[in-house]
Structure formats: structure tokens, C-alpha cells
Design a protein around this motif. Structure first.
Motif, PDB file in Angstrom:
ATOM      1  N   VAL A   1       0.799  -1.363  -0.128  1.00 32.80           N
ATOM      2  CA  VAL A   1      -0.102   0.140  -0.045  1.00 32.80           C
ATOM      3  C   VAL A   1       0.870   1.285   0.007  1.00 32.80           C
ATOM      4  O   VAL A   1       0.564   2.126  -0.826  1.00 32.80           O
ATOM      5  N   VAL A   2       1.872   1.166   0.875  1.00 32.06           N
ATOM      6  CA  VAL A   2       2.638   2.361   1.019  1.00 32.06           C
ATOM      7  C   VAL A   2       3.416   2.632  -0.383  1.00 32.06           C
ATOM      8  O   VAL A   2       3.596   3.747  -0.998  1.00 32.06           O
ATOM      9  N   ARG A   3       4.096   1.688  -1.099  1.00 37.17           N
ATOM     10  CA  ARG A   3       4.817   1.437  -2.308  1.00 37.17           C
ATOM     11  C   ARG A   3       3.931   1.978  -3.452  1.00 37.17           C
ATOM     12  O   ARG A   3       4.250   2.790  -4.260  1.00 37.17           O
ATOM     13  N   VAL A   4       2.614   1.584  -3.553  1.00 38.51           N
ATOM     14  CA  VAL A   4       1.613   1.828  -4.554  1.00 38.51           C
ATOM     15  C   VAL A   4       1.407   3.198  -4.355  1.00 38.51           C
ATOM     16  O   VAL A   4       1.301   4.121  -5.566  1.00 38.51           O
ATOM     17  N   PHE A   5       1.040   3.670  -3.268  1.00 39.45           N
ATOM     18  CA  PHE A   5       0.778   5.012  -2.945  1.00 39.45           C
ATOM     19  C   PHE A   5       1.893   5.915  -3.637  1.00 39.45           C
ATOM     20  O   PHE A   5       1.793   6.862  -4.500  1.00 39.45           O
ATOM     21  N   HIS A   6       3.238   5.592  -2.977  1.00 36.02           N
ATOM     22  CA  HIS A   6       4.323   6.445  -3.536  1.00 36.02           C
ATOM     23  C   HIS A   6       4.334   6.561  -4.954  1.00 36.02           C
ATOM     24  O   HIS A   6       4.574   7.757  -5.465  1.00 36.02           O
TER      25      HIS A   6
ATOM     26  N   GLY B   1      -6.517   9.175   0.429  1.00 39.59           N
ATOM     27  CA  GLY B   1      -7.639   8.838   1.096  1.00 39.59           C
ATOM     28  C   GLY B   1      -7.218   7.525   1.546  1.00 39.59           C
ATOM     29  O   GLY B   1      -7.525   7.276   2.894  1.00 39.59           O
ATOM     30  N   ILE B   2      -6.904   6.591   0.812  1.00 38.83           N
ATOM     31  CA  ILE B   2      -6.555   5.203   1.337  1.00 38.83           C
ATOM     32  C   ILE B   2      -5.341   5.312   1.963  1.00 38.83           C
ATOM     33  O   ILE B   2      -5.128   4.628   3.064  1.00 38.83           O
ATOM     34  N   ARG B   3      -4.065   6.360   1.613  1.00 39.02           N
ATOM     35  CA  ARG B   3      -3.102   6.278   2.250  1.00 39.02           C
ATOM     36  C   ARG B   3      -3.246   6.895   3.780  1.00 39.02           C
ATOM     37  O   ARG B   3      -2.570   6.514   4.806  1.00 39.02           O
ATOM     38  N   LEU B   4      -4.145   7.747   3.984  1.00 39.48           N
ATOM     39  CA  LEU B   4      -4.644   8.497   5.201  1.00 39.48           C
ATOM     40  C   LEU B   4      -5.125   7.267   6.172  1.00 39.48           C
ATOM     41  O   LEU B   4      -4.716   7.126   7.205  1.00 39.48           O
ATOM     42  N   ILE B   5      -6.091   6.613   5.498  1.00 35.82           N
ATOM     43  CA  ILE B   5      -6.790   5.276   6.255  1.00 35.82           C
ATOM     44  C   ILE B   5      -5.546   4.583   6.921  1.00 35.82           C
ATOM     45  O   ILE B   5      -5.310   3.977   7.985  1.00 35.82           O
ATOM     46  N   TRP B   6      -4.717   4.011   5.739  1.00 29.96           N
ATOM     47  CA  TRP B   6      -3.610   3.094   6.031  1.00 29.96           C
ATOM     48  C   TRP B   6      -2.729   3.530   7.068  1.00 29.96           C
ATOM     49  O   TRP B   6      -2.069   2.857   7.665  1.00 29.96           O
ATOM     50  N   GLY B   7      -2.410   4.884   7.419  1.00 31.89           N
ATOM     51  CA  GLY B   7      -1.777   5.688   8.364  1.00 31.89           C
ATOM     52  C   GLY B   7      -2.281   5.248   9.807  1.00 31.89           C
ATOM     53  O   GLY B   7      -1.395   5.489  10.656  1.00 31.89           O
ATOM     54  N   PHE B   8      -3.622   4.640   9.821  1.00 31.54           N
ATOM     55  CA  PHE B   8      -4.060   4.254  11.046  1.00 31.54           C
ATOM     56  C   PHE B   8      -4.065   2.876  11.291  1.00 31.54           C
ATOM     57  O   PHE B   8      -4.272   2.467  12.406  1.00 31.54           O
ATOM     58  N   VAL B   9      -4.261   2.149  10.142  1.00 35.10           N
ATOM     59  CA  VAL B   9      -4.771   0.812  10.311  1.00 35.10           C
ATOM     60  C   VAL B   9      -3.684  -0.174   9.670  1.00 35.10           C
ATOM     61  O   VAL B   9      -3.702  -1.349   9.734  1.00 35.10           O
ATOM     62  N   GLY B  10      -2.525   0.525   8.989  1.00 31.46           N
ATOM     63  CA  GLY B  10      -1.587  -0.200   8.136  1.00 31.46           C
ATOM     64  C   GLY B  10      -0.533  -1.018   9.198  1.00 31.46           C
ATOM     65  O   GLY B  10      -0.545  -1.158  10.452  1.00 31.46           O
ATOM     66  N   THR B  11       0.303  -1.238   8.383  1.00 35.86           N
ATOM     67  CA  THR B  11       1.440  -2.075   8.802  1.00 35.86           C
ATOM     68  C   THR B  11       2.557  -1.166   9.690  1.00 35.86           C
ATOM     69  O   THR B  11       2.329   0.094   9.627  1.00 35.86           O
TER      70      THR B  11
END
Length: 188
Positions: A27-32, A65-75
Motif C-alpha cells: 500500500v505504501v509503495r503503490v501510493f508513493h 484517502g487510502i494512504r490516510l486510512i492506512w496511516g492508522f490501520v496499516g503495517t
């Protein structure tokens, strides 16, 4: 430089893999890389205000939007709590750089964290001002178009600084940080 040490003759594959650890999840890499490609397209290739320019902006909005959510629930290293750059952390990193005893960070360093959060904020501002230019209430407003362009240009400047810093830090730490954002792995 590669993140994973080259395999020596006779070394087992697990030995080579043991010299690196997974840091950046997909998710982080695809966002970047989505942001890198989108900014390149919208700043240098696509015509301002036209269909594909707008669609690319919407892709960036969804990615944020996806990255912000992932910033709270991700790895672990994707979590904002893992890398939030407090003033103390930033000052300590600057002192470490100046004193040549900088602490290594497996995830984002405090300065990299500050840059990332600033870029996300500017991307959100660019997406918002770009969307506003499509609304009847702001149609043809030159101040809004100038603001949108100024924010987009500031992203370009900061992206070049970010890229240059990644190359410099790769050299200083003898670790290919750009490649780690492709593979997700850094040296252990």
C-alpha cells in the motif's frame, strides 16, 4: 547499490534474504509511485484542466484517502504513530547529521517524515483547488487557478528536494533508498 546483498557463491538464498527486512508494504509503495507518476503526468505531460489531467487528480485524491486510512490501520512503518516528526525528533536528527553520528531509521526518518506529511498536505491542497476550479462558484477564477498552479509547482520543487535527499542519504548510509521503495526491503 542494492538493498539485498548480492549472493556470494555457495551462499543459500535464505542467507541473502536474512540481510534485508521488509519495511514498505504494498500500500505504501503503490501510493508513493502513484503520486510520482501522477505528478509527472500532470506537471509535465497532460494539458492543464483537460479530462486526463482532472482524472489523474482524482486518482491522487483516492490514493491520499487510502494512504490516510492506512496511516492508522496499516503495517508498522506505515502508521503515522511510527514516524510522526515531533520537533524533538527533528532537532535530534539534525544534530546527529551535523555531529556525524546520526541514528539510522528503518522506516521514515524525522526529516523524511516531515517532508512526506508536507507533500501529502500540498497534494490535498492541489486536489482541492483543482476540484474547486470545476465548480460553477469558482469557474474562471484566476486567483484560484494561480493558487492551484503555485501549490503544484511547490510540490515539484519539494519532490526534487525529496529525491535529491533520498539519493544523498542512500550514499551516506550505503543503502539504496529509492530501490527500497520498489522492493519494500531495506538492509537489516
Amino acid at each position: 547499490m542494492t538493498v539485498i546483498s548480492p549472493r556470494k557463491e555457495g551462499a543459500s538464498p535464505s542467507h541473502a534474504a536474512a540481510k534485508s527486512v521488509k519495511v514498505w508494504d504494498p500500500v505504501v509503495r503503490v501510493f508513493h509511485w502513484t503520486v510520482v507518476v501522477a505528478c509527472t503526468l500532470n506537471l509535465f505531460i497532460l494539458e492543464e484542466g483537460k479530462y486526463w489531467h482532472r482524472m489523474t487528480g482524482y486518482v491522487v485524491a483516492a490514493a491520499i484517502g487510502i494512504r490516510l486510512i492506512w496511516g492508522f490501520v496499516g503495517t508498522k512503518h506505515a502508521l503515522f504513530s511510527d514516524f510522526f516528526p515531533t520537533p524533538r525528533k527533528v532537532i535530534d536528527q539534525i544534530r546527529g547529521i551535523v555531529g556525524r553520528n546520526e541514528k539510522r531509521h528503518l522506516g521514515h526518518s524525522p526529516l523524511a517524515s516531515a517532508m512526506m506529511l508536507l507533500l501529502i498536505a500540498l497534494l490535498m491542497a492541489t486536489v482541492t483547488t483543482g476540484w474547486m476550479t470545476t465548480l460553477d462558484a469558482f469557474w474562471g477564477e484566476k486567483w484560484l487557478e494561480r493558487l492551484h498552479g503555485t501549490i503544484a509547482n511547490s510540490i515539484m520543487v519539494l519532490a526534487f528536494i525529496h529525491g535529491g535527499a533520498a539519493i544523498l542519504e542512500s550514499w551516506r548510509h550505503r543503502e539504496n533508498l529509492v530501490w527500497s521503495m520498489v522492493t519494500g526491503r531495506k538492509k537489516a
